[in-house]
Design an enzyme around this catalytic site. Sequence first.
Site, PDB file in Angstrom:
ATOM      1  N   LYS A  79       0.836  -1.192   0.000  1.00 18.14           N
ATOM      2  CA  LYS A  79       0.000   0.000   0.000  1.00 18.14           C
ATOM      3  C   LYS A  79       0.876   1.249   0.000  1.00 18.14           C
ATOM      4  O   LYS A  79       1.969   1.270   0.566  1.00 18.14           O
ATOM      5  CB  LYS A  79      -0.923   0.013   1.224  1.00 18.14           C
ATOM      6  CG  LYS A  79      -1.948  -1.125   1.240  1.00 18.14           C
ATOM      7  CD  LYS A  79      -2.990  -0.945   0.154  1.00 18.14           C
ATOM      8  CE  LYS A  79      -4.056  -2.035   0.196  1.00 18.14           C
ATOM      9  NZ  LYS A  79      -3.568  -3.338  -0.238  1.00 18.14           N
ATOM     10  N   ASP A  80       0.355   2.294  -0.614  1.00 18.76           N
ATOM     11  CA  ASP A  80       1.065   3.551  -0.795  1.00 18.76           C
ATOM     12  C   ASP A  80       1.427   4.198   0.543  1.00 18.76           C
ATOM     13  O   ASP A  80       0.676   4.122   1.509  1.00 18.76           O
ATOM     14  CB  ASP A  80       0.172   4.488  -1.604  1.00 18.76           C
ATOM     15  CG  ASP A  80       0.899   5.651  -2.229  1.00 18.76           C
ATOM     16  OD1 ASP A  80       2.063   5.884  -1.879  1.00 18.76           O
ATOM     17  OD2 ASP A  80       0.290   6.328  -3.067  1.00 18.76           O
ATOM     18  N   ARG A  81       2.576   4.856   0.563  1.00 22.09           N
ATOM     19  CA  ARG A  81       2.989   5.622   1.742  1.00 22.09           C
ATOM     20  C   ARG A  81       2.172   6.906   1.868  1.00 22.09           C
ATOM     21  O   ARG A  81       1.741   7.280   2.961  1.00 22.09           O
ATOM     22  CB  ARG A  81       4.477   5.976   1.627  1.00 22.09           C
ATOM     23  CG  ARG A  81       4.996   6.826   2.788  1.00 22.09           C
ATOM     24  CD  ARG A  81       6.321   7.491   2.438  1.00 22.09           C
ATOM     25  NE  ARG A  81       7.334   6.529   2.062  1.00 22.09           N
ATOM     26  CZ  ARG A  81       8.169   5.944   2.903  1.00 22.09           C
ATOM     27  NH1 ARG A  81       8.082   6.208   4.193  1.00 22.09           N
ATOM     28  NH2 ARG A  81       9.061   5.094   2.466  1.00 22.09           N
TER      29      ARG A  81
END
EC number: 5.4.99.27
Length: 362
Positions: A79-81
């Site tokens: 998942k994206d930061r």
Amino acid sequence: MSELFPRIYPHVDVLLEAELKSTEEDFQVTEMLPFTPSGTGSHYWFFIEKRGLNTQEVAKRLAQLAGIPVRDVGYAGMKDRHAITRQSFSVPVQAGTTPDWLSLESENLHFLEMTRHDRKLRRGVLKGNHFRLVLRHCQGEPALWETRLQHLQKTGFPNYFGAQRFGHRNLQEVSRLLSGTARKMDRHQRGLLLSAARSALFNQVLAERVRQNNWNVLLAGEIVQLNGSHSIFLAQANEQENLQQRSAEWDVHPSGPLPGRGGLSPENQAALVEKQALDALPEESETLGNIRHWPQQLAAQDVDAARRALRARPDSLQYHWQDASTLILEFSLPAGVFATSCIEALLGHEQVRADRLDLCVD
């Protein structure tokens, strides 16, 4: 250079403009698993909300507290930061230890649920993701936005890997890895690079299908993928009419290559289009080497070939205007489908670049 070539989208008469990911709150992702943990078993299972952290960083914190190798921490996807994301993690129960999990709580990490299950959460065990996105500074008449959203829900969009998959210099590192000149790296890093190479080649084929306006139809000799499944089969000539009907009903999809060793290969027209796309890659690039050799080099890395649907569409799409230029969208996508590619299709052009993003949302 973050990618091989730009992502292109089906032609629209008017391009829309908007700003995505102005803040972390503007991009929210909630993971959807295909089952519910049992409540008992040999693994802790956590549903965690994070911001400003990528998946691997959270896994490292859990592993350090539990006193285990990070490879033993399970999660379904990256998942994206730069977002607010909610996803599940698993940690094996260690006899005689009771870690203080809540000691990891911070303004960037919150435990939403804690339970147990009888096995580790494996990569890819994911039904999909639910998104809440805020598009700011929208340009264009609201009626046009709404028409395009309705069209997107009906016809879908090209299922590109988003810019997140390629990072800042991933493909340059890929070239070194495939040529045998890469620095030493761990298994996780190697996997990310091989995935980036396969994603870039897939995007190249998909872009050619978009150029030819056949990305959402079944060609002769197509490798067909069942909806919601990794199951694939070769389209036979005597099944073409039936398969076209099933494709119109979104029961099956045309697919593109994730190159590697073995696997089914397309035939006839579908094979020709893939060959045209990959033959268009440069034989020699100053930064990426001989990209045309990547499919063979990936096979030599013992990567198994696979296929990916060329199209996807948002499910349970809802939208409303917060004000005259701010549009709020909510929808779900299957596992592995990028919300950024969905938004780019809505706008009609590539918008998200790798230098604005961190990791993929699987």
